[in-house]
Write an enzyme that holds these catalytic residues in place. Structure first.
Site, PDB file in Angstrom:
ATOM      1  N   CYS A  33       0.818  -1.218   0.000  1.00  0.00           N
ATOM      2  CA  CYS A  33       0.000   0.000   0.000  1.00  0.00           C
ATOM      3  C   CYS A  33       0.848   1.263   0.000  1.00  0.00           C
ATOM      4  O   CYS A  33       0.339   2.344  -0.246  1.00  0.00           O
ATOM      5  CB  CYS A  33      -0.944   0.012   1.202  1.00  0.00           C
ATOM      6  N   CYS A 103      -2.171  -3.913   8.308  1.00  0.00           N
ATOM      7  CA  CYS A 103      -1.803  -2.560   8.760  1.00  0.00           C
ATOM      8  C   CYS A 103      -1.219  -2.614  10.167  1.00  0.00           C
ATOM      9  O   CYS A 103      -0.316  -1.843  10.495  1.00  0.00           O
ATOM     10  CB  CYS A 103      -3.019  -1.640   8.762  1.00  0.00           C
TER      11      CYS A 103
HETATM   12 FE1  FES Z   1      -1.511   0.474   4.229  1.00  0.00          FE
HETATM   13 FE2  FES Z   1      -3.271   0.094   6.085  1.00  0.00          FE
HETATM   14  S1  FES Z   1      -3.621   0.102   3.961  1.00  0.00           S
HETATM   15  S2  FES Z   1      -1.149   0.285   6.305  1.00  0.00           S
END
Ligand code: FES
Length: 145
Positions: A33, A103
């Site tokens: 991400c 996360c």
């Molecule tokens: Fe990247 Fe939560 S989506 S840390």
């Protein structure tokens, strides 16, 4: 979808900021991400974490987990802080949706990276601590980002 505790820590994150001359600083990233978290630890001569702050450039769950993680390690010994796993952080937050579990790993890895930095600076070995693989403190060029 999110527990009240997650929403609370997301909207009112605790211990946001930096520690000047911190004993240890760890920066970790999630390659998928792109979110980044930095954890600062102030550790006294007895090995007790006196202060902990964070900066997170990431999603709400990452903010909430880093906020909770800083609260959990505050006042703890280094060995106790190693027990603050992503699972412990999630439990303290009354859970996270399955897609957000990754996360919470950033919080655990951030603490480990900061402890690693502390150990490196002091030339000590912390029992049970391994070099965090998502540690990006030394620059992104060393990693596959
Ligand atoms: Fe990247 Fe939560 S989506 S840390």
């Amino acid at each position: 979808m999110y527990s009240e505790k997650v929403m609370d820590h997301f909207q009112h994150p605790r211990n946001v900021g930096e520690i000047e001359n911190a004993s240890g600083v760890g920066t970790v990233g999630n390659a998928k991400c792109g979110d980044i978290m930095r954890i600062y630890l102030d550790i006294d001569d007895d090995g007790i974490i006196r202060d902990c702050k964070f900066k997170t450039f990431g999603c709400g769950a990452a903010v909430a987990t880093s906020s909770m993680a800083t609260e959990l390690v505050m006042g703890k010994s280094i060995q106790e802080a190693l027990q603050v796993t992503n699972k412990a952080v999630m439990e303290a937050l009354d859970g996270l949706p399955p897609v957000k579990v990754h996360c919470s790993l950033l919080a655990e890895e951030g603490i480990h990276a900061a402890l690693w930095d502390y150990a490196t600076k002091h030339g000590i070995k912390i029992e049970g601590l391994e070099k965090p693989k998502n540690d990006i403190s030394e620059g992104l060029e060393d990693e596959d980002y």
